[in-house]
Design a protein around this motif. Structure first.
Motif, PDB file in Angstrom:
ATOM      1  N   CYS A 148       0.842  -1.199   0.000  1.00 52.04           N
ATOM      2  CA  CYS A 148       0.000   0.000   0.000  1.00 52.04           C
ATOM      3  C   CYS A 148       0.879   1.252   0.000  1.00 52.04           C
ATOM      4  O   CYS A 148       1.973   1.265   0.570  1.00 52.04           O
ATOM      5  CB  CYS A 148      -0.942   0.008   1.198  1.00 52.04           C
ATOM      6  N   ASN A 149       0.394   2.271  -0.672  1.00 53.99           N
ATOM      7  CA  ASN A 149       1.042   3.588  -0.652  1.00 53.99           C
ATOM      8  C   ASN A 149       0.305   4.409   0.400  1.00 53.99           C
ATOM      9  O   ASN A 149      -0.808   4.861   0.175  1.00 53.99           O
ATOM     10  CB  ASN A 149       0.948   4.245  -2.039  1.00 53.99           C
ATOM     11  N   VAL A 150       0.955   4.583   1.541  1.00 58.69           N
ATOM     12  CA  VAL A 150       0.267   5.154   2.696  1.00 58.69           C
ATOM     13  C   VAL A 150       0.293   6.679   2.634  1.00 58.69           C
ATOM     14  O   VAL A 150       1.338   7.279   2.349  1.00 58.69           O
ATOM     15  CB  VAL A 150       0.943   4.691   4.013  1.00 58.69           C
ATOM     16  N   SER A 151      -0.854   7.298   2.914  1.00 61.10           N
ATOM     17  CA  SER A 151      -0.915   8.762   3.027  1.00 61.10           C
ATOM     18  C   SER A 151      -1.331   9.127   4.448  1.00 61.10           C
ATOM     19  O   SER A 151      -1.932   8.315   5.159  1.00 61.10           O
ATOM     20  CB  SER A 151      -1.949   9.326   2.044  1.00 61.10           C
ATOM     21  N   LEU A 201      12.484   7.036   0.561  1.00 64.70           N
ATOM     22  CA  LEU A 201      13.011   6.006  -0.330  1.00 64.70           C
ATOM     23  C   LEU A 201      11.865   5.181  -0.911  1.00 64.70           C
ATOM     24  O   LEU A 201      10.834   4.989  -0.261  1.00 64.70           O
ATOM     25  CB  LEU A 201      14.016   5.104   0.377  1.00 64.70           C
ATOM     26  N   VAL A 202      12.078   4.734  -2.134  1.00 64.21           N
ATOM     27  CA  VAL A 202      11.095   3.904  -2.823  1.00 64.21           C
ATOM     28  C   VAL A 202      11.799   2.586  -3.163  1.00 64.21           C
ATOM     29  O   VAL A 202      12.543   2.516  -4.139  1.00 64.21           O
ATOM     30  CB  VAL A 202      10.577   4.588  -4.107  1.00 64.21           C
ATOM     31  N   VAL A 234       2.930  -2.774  14.456  1.00 63.82           N
ATOM     32  CA  VAL A 234       3.933  -2.053  13.667  1.00 63.82           C
ATOM     33  C   VAL A 234       3.841  -2.592  12.239  1.00 63.82           C
ATOM     34  O   VAL A 234       4.028  -3.785  12.015  1.00 63.82           O
ATOM     35  CB  VAL A 234       5.357  -2.264  14.223  1.00 63.82           C
ATOM     36  N   SER A 235       3.509  -1.720  11.300  1.00 66.00           N
ATOM     37  CA  SER A 235       3.406  -2.100   9.889  1.00 66.00           C
ATOM     38  C   SER A 235       4.498  -1.388   9.093  1.00 66.00           C
ATOM     39  O   SER A 235       4.690  -0.178   9.236  1.00 66.00           O
ATOM     40  CB  SER A 235       2.030  -1.720   9.326  1.00 66.00           C
ATOM     41  N   LEU A 236       5.191  -2.157   8.279  1.00 71.34           N
ATOM     42  CA  LEU A 236       6.266  -1.611   7.442  1.00 71.34           C
ATOM     43  C   LEU A 236       5.876  -1.857   5.990  1.00 71.34           C
ATOM     44  O   LEU A 236       5.968  -2.983   5.490  1.00 71.34           O
ATOM     45  CB  LEU A 236       7.593  -2.303   7.774  1.00 71.34           C
ATOM     46  N   CYS A 237       5.420  -0.791   5.343  1.00 75.43           N
ATOM     47  CA  CYS A 237       4.824  -0.914   4.008  1.00 75.43           C
ATOM     48  C   CYS A 237       5.797  -0.417   2.948  1.00 75.43           C
ATOM     49  O   CYS A 237       6.136   0.773   2.919  1.00 75.43           O
ATOM     50  CB  CYS A 237       3.530  -0.116   3.946  1.00 75.43           C
ATOM     51  N   ALA A 238       6.209  -1.335   2.077  1.00 75.96           N
ATOM     52  CA  ALA A 238       7.201  -0.971   1.049  1.00 75.96           C
ATOM     53  C   ALA A 238       6.592  -0.092  -0.037  1.00 75.96           C
ATOM     54  O   ALA A 238       7.302   0.634  -0.724  1.00 75.96           O
ATOM     55  CB  ALA A 238       7.775  -2.243   0.438  1.00 75.96           C
ATOM     56  N   GLY A 239       5.281  -0.188  -0.220  1.00 73.57           N
ATOM     57  CA  GLY A 239       4.626   0.622  -1.243  1.00 73.57           C
ATOM     58  C   GLY A 239       4.693  -0.029  -2.616  1.00 73.57           C
ATOM     59  O   GLY A 239       5.306  -1.082  -2.811  1.00 73.57           O
ATOM     60  N   CYS A 248       3.830   7.546  -2.917  1.00 74.22           N
ATOM     61  CA  CYS A 248       4.666   6.349  -3.007  1.00 74.22           C
ATOM     62  C   CYS A 248       5.832   6.475  -2.024  1.00 74.22           C
ATOM     63  O   CYS A 248       6.261   7.574  -1.679  1.00 74.22           O
ATOM     64  CB  CYS A 248       5.220   6.177  -4.424  1.00 74.22           C
ATOM     65  N   GLY A 249       6.369   5.338  -1.615  1.00 76.16           N
ATOM     66  CA  GLY A 249       7.526   5.330  -0.725  1.00 76.16           C
ATOM     67  C   GLY A 249       7.281   4.448   0.477  1.00 76.16           C
ATOM     68  O   GLY A 249       6.144   4.060   0.774  1.00 76.16           O
ATOM     69  N   PHE A 250       8.383   4.130   1.150  1.00 74.71           N
ATOM     70  CA  PHE A 250       8.331   3.214   2.296  1.00 74.71           C
ATOM     71  C   PHE A 250       7.686   3.927   3.489  1.00 74.71           C
ATOM     72  O   PHE A 250       8.078   5.039   3.842  1.00 74.71           O
ATOM     73  CB  PHE A 250       9.753   2.791   2.649  1.00 74.71           C
ATOM     74  N   SER A 251       6.715   3.262   4.117  1.00 80.74           N
ATOM     75  CA  SER A 251       6.020   3.862   5.261  1.00 80.74           C
ATOM     76  C   SER A 251       6.151   2.993   6.507  1.00 80.74           C
ATOM     77  O   SER A 251       6.026   1.772   6.435  1.00 80.74           O
ATOM     78  CB  SER A 251       4.527   4.031   4.957  1.00 80.74           C
TER      79      SER A 251
END
Ligand SMILES: [Zn+2]
Length: 270
Positions: A148-151, A201-202, A234-239, A248-251
């Motif tokens: 997911c691309n987190v906003s 970073l993407v 804790v969620s680490l979303c690569a996007g 876009c980008g790591f969240s």
């Protein structure tokens, strides 16, 4: 009194440069509302994603509740959704939320990397609308794809944010179970706090494999070491870089218990 939980889903992984995803493509995949969705959710093997099934099973096992089917739609990965479809989806959701409320909670199953032809953050638009309709104190829990691309619009609307922790994705059902557990924690303690930090970073798709020995796996394990006490998730979303959107980008997204917003912010920024 039975708790009433609104069931919402929108699932589309968007490549900016692919042909537009139309309403007909959603219809071919999944687009169910009201009674039809209610019936589908009750199936032993529903067409909805396994996160929703896991959520339903855990809620039915542990809570006195009723699912209130609102709308769930999903299409194959593709280009941005046509604007008319998504605007209709949002307007329809608003009408359903108003007609069928009040709610004790909302469950959202979302990919989180959707685009529309008119909006780079339709997930944020939808989550914001749901928050506005249900008010500030009703927990909204969401399960999202690791891509997911987190906003900020997405995380500010949510009470708990749960992303897959596997790639390839094999833990959808487990994350649905987890979301059900968080919803009940928030019912007991009060609404949670979600903190979001976007890293500059993407990561390319080739760096997103999760298996022993990969950097991403080490990061994921480090994140999970902090899940205790005040910290629920804790969620680490690569996007998904091919969405080619500003979000876009790591969240890093941290969900904390009620009253623990500072701990969530501190950990996300760590
Ligand atoms: Zn994915």
């Amino acid at each position: 009194m039975k708790k009433r939980v609104g069931m919402v889903g929108v699932f589309l992984e968007c490549n900016r440069f692919s042909p537009v995803t139309t309403a007909a493509m959603f219809a071919q995949g999944l687009d169910l509302t009201g009674a039809e969705l209610q019936e589908e959710l009750a199936q032993m093997a529903p067409l909805t994603l396994p996160d929703t099934h896991g959520f339903m099973q855990e809620m039915s096992r542990t809570a006195n509740w009723d699912p209130v089917a609102l709308r769930m739609a999903a299409a194959q990965p593709g280009g941005p959704a046509e604007a008319a479809f998504f605007e209709d989806f949002v307007q329809d959701m608003e009408l359903r939320l108003k007609a069928q409320g009040p709610f004790d909670g909302i469950f959202i199953s979302s990919h989180g990397a959707a685009l529309s032809t008119a909006n780079d953050d339709p997930d944020g638009q939808l989550f914001t609308l749901i928050r506005r309709c249900v008010g500030p104190d009703v927990p909204i829990v969401a399960v999202l794809d690791l891509h997911c691309n987190v906003s900020d619009a997405m995380t500010e609307a949510l009470s708990a944010f749960v992303a897959y922790r596997t790639n390839p994705h094999t833990d959808l059902k487990a994350r649905g179970v987890e979301a059900a557990q968080h919803l009940q924690t928030l019912w007991h303690e009060g609404s949670g706090a979600v903190a979001h930090v976007k890293l500059p970073l993407v990561p390319p798709a080739t760096a997103q494999l999760l298996e022993p020995g990969t950097v991403y796996q080490a990061l994921m394990e480090e994140g999970q070491r902090h899940v205790a006490g005040a910290i629920l998730n804790v969620s680490l979303c690569a996007g998904f870089a091919l969405s080619d959107a500003p979000k876009c980008g790591f969240s890093v997204v941290v969900t904390a218990r009620h009253g623990c917003a500072e701990q969530a912010r501190a950990l996300a920024g760590q």
